[in-house]
Design an enzyme around this catalytic site. Structure first.
Site, PDB file in Angstrom:
ATOM      1  N   GLU A  74       0.797  -1.217   0.000  1.00  0.00           N
ATOM      2  CA  GLU A  74       0.000   0.000   0.000  1.00  0.00           C
ATOM      3  C   GLU A  74       0.838   1.279   0.000  1.00  0.00           C
ATOM      4  O   GLU A  74       0.357   2.316  -0.463  1.00  0.00           O
ATOM      5  CB  GLU A  74      -0.947   0.004   1.205  1.00  0.00           C
ATOM      6  CG  GLU A  74      -2.030  -1.066   1.159  1.00  0.00           C
ATOM      7  CD  GLU A  74      -3.060  -0.814   0.069  1.00  0.00           C
ATOM      8  OE1 GLU A  74      -3.405   0.355  -0.168  1.00  0.00           O
ATOM      9  OE2 GLU A  74      -3.504  -1.800  -0.565  1.00  0.00           O
TER      10      GLU A  74
ATOM     11  N   SER B  91     -49.913 -26.806  36.464  1.00  0.00           N
ATOM     12  CA  SER B  91     -49.502 -27.559  37.646  1.00  0.00           C
ATOM     13  C   SER B  91     -48.097 -27.234  38.132  1.00  0.00           C
ATOM     14  O   SER B  91     -47.672 -27.749  39.158  1.00  0.00           O
ATOM     15  CB  SER B  91     -49.594 -29.053  37.346  1.00  0.00           C
ATOM     16  OG  SER B  91     -50.914 -29.394  37.033  1.00  0.00           O
TER      17      SER B  91
END
Lengths: 815, 148
Positions: free
Chosen positions: A194, A473
């Site tokens: 780069e 229950s």
């Protein structure tokens, strides 16, 4: 060329000057305009400088909070096979090597595993890298040794799995790295590709620029940037992406300013953390640190040269060179970078050949960054008390949670497979059933797994937390616990009439509760009524002990929600979430010691400073003796009651305890149960509340079983409190039994609460029909001396409180 | 298995107070167990290591870190009565009295085989009730501690 152009300009302006020499006014004006422009330009540069420094020196990025699972604790004696350890290591991205020399690698020998662990920052400080030898003895870790010091290590954490990022609203995710963590190869690759003059230029690189201009002119298009890394950084951090000349000029000025203020290392480090490298759905992967995790599942420091080259190659086009989607293009690009490196003398030619042969080495696409949205939902809600939303999105926090990825996986698989098979075998439309699961550790309330719906990867409606459904229950243990707490009235052997009953309710028609099987069973004891989940005796019992007392019990068990003390509560009319149910059953499972459900252990700040810790909190809210009786009854539910289907799946030695729940018209199917180490609640239903046609046993219990079968369960051996005693009881009448009784059973009692009278089969003086209770306080007279003595001793051992039998009067008396 | 020794500071404190009472008034209400030495409890090595970490942190005054180490120990072995006791002790030090009492009760539950640890828990509970001002419960707990 540039110099000539300037010279030409000058001659032109000289001519202009001489032309307009007479016009001093105009010249003055020009000068003023020029001066003003200059001031404006200088002002603009100063402005750029100030804003640039302000941003660069402040917090450069909004950093997401990273959320971690519970770290894996390794210690001698841990029940863990070599394969299980290897599975955990590979989930953490550890690489299998020959010798395990570097952090994040391991090696396998016949009975040992060598690991070099990674350093990690925990709430209580940094745990450094350790070169570890783990020895196994079958399915158990037999020793842990530090290979360097050859000393035993008692206990060591493997770093936790990253399970989620809470990203900023712009979805930029990154994991900051420092320059010293970045491999030399990666930096070299980056610079040669780069910006080769990076170390020497002043922010702009005229030579590089020239090369780009030439290339662009040749192809008559913008093919090369010619930007330095500094310029790229400026562009990424401060500017828009449009390619205008003005932006380019500002970029150059700012690049120079940046170089004036900061050294190369700082700029390079910022670049490495800033650069965009991948898009994963909405989430943008920034920085080499996170990209390394995203593509290789490992920290950047562990990357080999070809892996570094791959990442560097992607800078030019993260989407174009995406290695999972475009492997061939990515490979070509990677090899080009490697060749460039070699050309610059960084890789020798021989090595290059073999390096280029290597595969890309990227991991399969990682699951979405938020793999466990339902669990993270709970985490975020619990974080909200202390942290603002923007702190979570920006401050780079590390959140350590209680999640156990293996338990979570077991829960997810169980939900998906079981629901799919229900739909298939029952010819239901696919996708109509929904489910939720919460799994917590019994003793500390840590939530280890949570499923909010069958589509576990999708956030949406979190049924585990937000679905308030009638609990059916599942409420019953609270009713029976309330009764057992009234020790002068009730024990597990106490009798209740299971016969038609009509309950008067304020402002509502009378209520005639029914049993699930629509039958009445005559006189039953409390234990049987709970184990078989009979409704009618439960309602009678609950009304007898006081519904408001049952409400109080539910609150003590950990239900914070306000509950109406109506009789319908006794059969579970209260609408509660699976998480609330898990809290309730945690208290029961832990012997009456309630530990609030928690999903977070601690939080670290962006610089690894400890911020908060979520301490274990334990409150004793139920007496251990009664908790023990209920746990025993719930074990009987599995052994012989409504959950006996579990027997075929699990070793009886595990002593699992549980309770089924089914609501009207089979709309909700519940199961809550626990082993020695985990408590888990499962709910199945439909979002539109239509019937699912599943009972607790045929529905939720199946998911529970499929899940628990995949988990590492410890047997449930409730600790017997000192005031519990075991007594032989005749099941037919709840009286004392002995060897002469056909239906004898051994039952736990709180001391002093066992019946004192003998059943006829044990020589007792019960009335002739055998089922009626003996008259209260009737002195026991018997010519049989042996019996008399026996009775005498029994009475003594039971504390000989004559008041006792009052409790045996069934609650019909109180109706 | 490794053995841990626990010198109960509370015990020392109570002993001193009682001694003072005996010397001054000769009317000490409690019987002092004279040969009560350090409490011995079997913990697994990982837990032992974390308990000693916790002790070190406590001595350094970092009670939060000590608690974190104890919680780690408990997550490894939730059945370790000594770890629960130490956490109770820490909560007492932090002034979180209700929780200290609950934790000591939990430890007592698990310490059926170690009466000395159970007594240490009752002492701790008595101290906690003293601080809440509940003298009746404090006395009851103390009686259990000394009554064996």
């Amino acid at each position: 060329m540039v110099a000539m152009a300037v010279r030409k300009k000058r001659t032109k302006s000289k001519k202009r000057k001489s032309k307009n020499a007479h016009s001093g006014l105009f010249r003055g004006l020009l000068l003023r305009v020029f001066f003003l422009l200059l001031v404006a330009a200088v002002g603009y540069v100063v402005y750029l400088d100030i804003s640039l420094r302000k941003h660069f020196e402040g917090k450069r990025w909004a950093l997401p909070a990273h959320v971690y699972a519970r770290p894996f604790e390794l210690y001698a004696g841990l029940g863990l096979s070599r394969d299980q350890l290897v599975a955990e290591l590979s989930a953490l991205g550890y690489r299998l090597t020959k010798n395990a020399a570097n952090a994040g690698t391991y090696a396998l020998n016949s009975r040992t595993v060598h690991i070099v662990t990674r350093a990690f920052d925990y709430w209580d400080g940094r745990q450094s890298e350790v070169s570890l030898e783990v020895q196994f003895d079958g399915e158990r870790v037999s020793s842990l040794r530090d290979r360097n010091s050859a000393s035993d290590i008692p206990v060591l954490r493997l770093e936790p799995r990253l399970i989620s990022s809470i990203s900023p609203s712009h979805h930029e995710d990154r994991k900051l790295v420092q320059l010293h963590e970045v491999p030399e190869d990666l930096l070299t690759a980056l610079l040669v590709t780069e910006d080769r003059n990076f170390m020497s230029h002043y922010g702009v690189d005229p030579r590089g620029l020239m090369r780009a201009v030439v290339a662009n002119l040749r192809s008559r298009a913008l093919v090369q940037g010619g930007s330095t890394l500094t310029q790229q950084l400026i562009k990424n951090m401060y500017l828009t992406t449009d390619r205008t000349l003005r932006r380019k000029l500002v970029e150059m000025v700012m690049a120079v300013l940046l170089e004036l203020h900061y050294d190369k290392h700082e700029i390079l480090e910022a670049y490495i953390n800033e650069v965009f490298l991948a898009q994963a759905g909405k989430r943008a992967i920034h920085g080499f640190g996170l990209a390394s995790q995203y593509y290789f599942g490992r920290p950047i420091s562990e990357l080999a040269v070809h892996e570094s080259a791959l990442l560097v190659g992607m800078v030019k086009g993260p989407s174009l060179f995406e290695p999972r989607r475009n492997p061939e293009r990515a490979l070509k690009r990677r090899n080009l970078i490697l060749e460039t490196m070699s050309g610059e003398g960084h890789i020798d030619a021989d090595a290059l050949v073999s390096i280029k042969q290597r595969e890309l080495g990227v991991t399969p696409r990682p699951a979405a960054s938020n793999r466990y949205p339902a669990f993270i939902d709970l985490v975020r809600r619990q974080l909200q008390d202390e942290y603002q939303e923007e702190d979570l999105r920006a401050e780079g926090l590390a959140v350590f949670t209680t999640l156990d990825a293996n338990v979570q996986a077991a829960a997810e698989i169980a939900v998906k497979k079981t629901l799919a098979s229900f739909e298939q075998t029952r010819n239901l439309k696919s996708g109509t059933l929904q489910a939720a699961v919460v799994v917590a550790r019994v003793d500390n309330g840590e939530v280890v797994g949570l499923v909010g719906g069958r589509d576990t990867g999708f956030g949406g409606f979190n049924r585990a937390l937000d679905a308030a459904r009638p609990i059916g229950s599942l409420v019953k243990p609270a009713v029976y616990l309330t009764a057992l707490e009234q020790t002068d009235r009730f024990a597990l052997s106490s009798r209740i009439e299971d016969a038609p009953v009509s309950i008067q309710q304020q402002g509502a028609p009378d209520w005639q509760p029914q049993n699930y099987d629509k039958l009445f069973h005559g006189e039953v004891d409390l234990l049987t009524a709970l184990v078989k989940s009979y409704n009618v005796p439960t309602v009678k019992l609950g009304v007898g002990v006081g519904v408001e007392n049952v409400v109080d019990t539910l609150h003590r068990l950990g239900i914070d929600k306000e509950l109406n003390p109506f009789p319908s509560l006794l059969l579970g009319a209260a609408e509660l979430s699976p998480l609330e149910m898990t809290q309730m059953y945690q208290t029961l499972a832990a012997g009456g010691f309630r530990a609030p459900m928690r999903s977070i252990l601690s939080v670290l700040g962006g610089r690894n400073e400890p911020l908060s810790r979520y301490a274990l909190s334990v409150q004793q809210t139920v007496d251990p003796a009664q908790a023990y009786l209920i746990a025993y009854a719930m074990q009987q539910v599995v052994r012989s009651g409504t959950a006996k289907g579990l027997n075929s799946r699990f070793d009886a030695g595990l002593g699992l305890a549980g309770k089924t729940g089914t609501t009207d018209g089979y709309r909700d199917s519940w199961f809550a149960g626990f082993s020695g180490n985990y408590v888990a609640v499962v709910w199945i239903g439909r979002d539109d509340n239509k019937p699912v046609g599943l009972s607790g046993a045929s529905g939720a219990l199946q998911i529970w079983a499929n899940m628990m079968a995949r988990m590492d369960l410890r047997p449930l051996n409730p600790i017997q409190p000192i005031d519990i005693e075991w007594v032989d009881i005749d099941q037919q009448n709840g009286l004392l039994a002995d060897g002469g009784c056909e239906y004898m059973t051994n039952m736990p009692f709180v001391q002093g609460t066992a019946p004192r009278d003998f059943s006829p089969c044990a020589g007792g003086l019960a009335s002739l029909d055998g089922l009626k209770l003996p008259k209260l306080d009737k002195p026991i007279e018997r010519s049989d001396i042996k019996r008399w003595f026996k009775n005498l001793f029994k009475r003594k051992s039971n504390g000989s409180s004559v008041k006792k039998n009052n409790q045996q009067r069934s609650i019909e008396d109180r109706k | 298995m490794t053995r841990i020794h626990l010198m109960s500071k509370n015990f020392q404190r109570i002993a001193l107070i009682c001694l003072a009472l005996v010397l001054t008034s000769c009317a000490a209400p409690l019987r002092l167990p004279t040969e009560e030495g350090p409490v011995v409890y079997d913990s697994q090595p990982a837990v032992v290591a974390l308990l000693s970490d916790a002790e070190r942190e406590t001595n350094a005054g970092d009670l939060d870190r000590a608690a974190a180490a104890l919680e780690r120990a408990l997550s490894i072995d939730p059945g370790d009565a000594m770890a629960w006791h130490q956490l109770a002790k820490l909560r007492l030090q932090q002034g979180i009295l209700n929780e200290a009492i609950s934790l000591a009760n939990k430890s007592t539950q698990l310490a059926n085989d170690t009466p000395a640890l159970q007594r240490a828990n009752w002492q701790l509970i008595a101290d906690a009730y003293d601080e809440t001002g509940d003298t009746v419960k404090a006395r009851q707990a103390r009686e259990k501690a000394f009554g064996g």
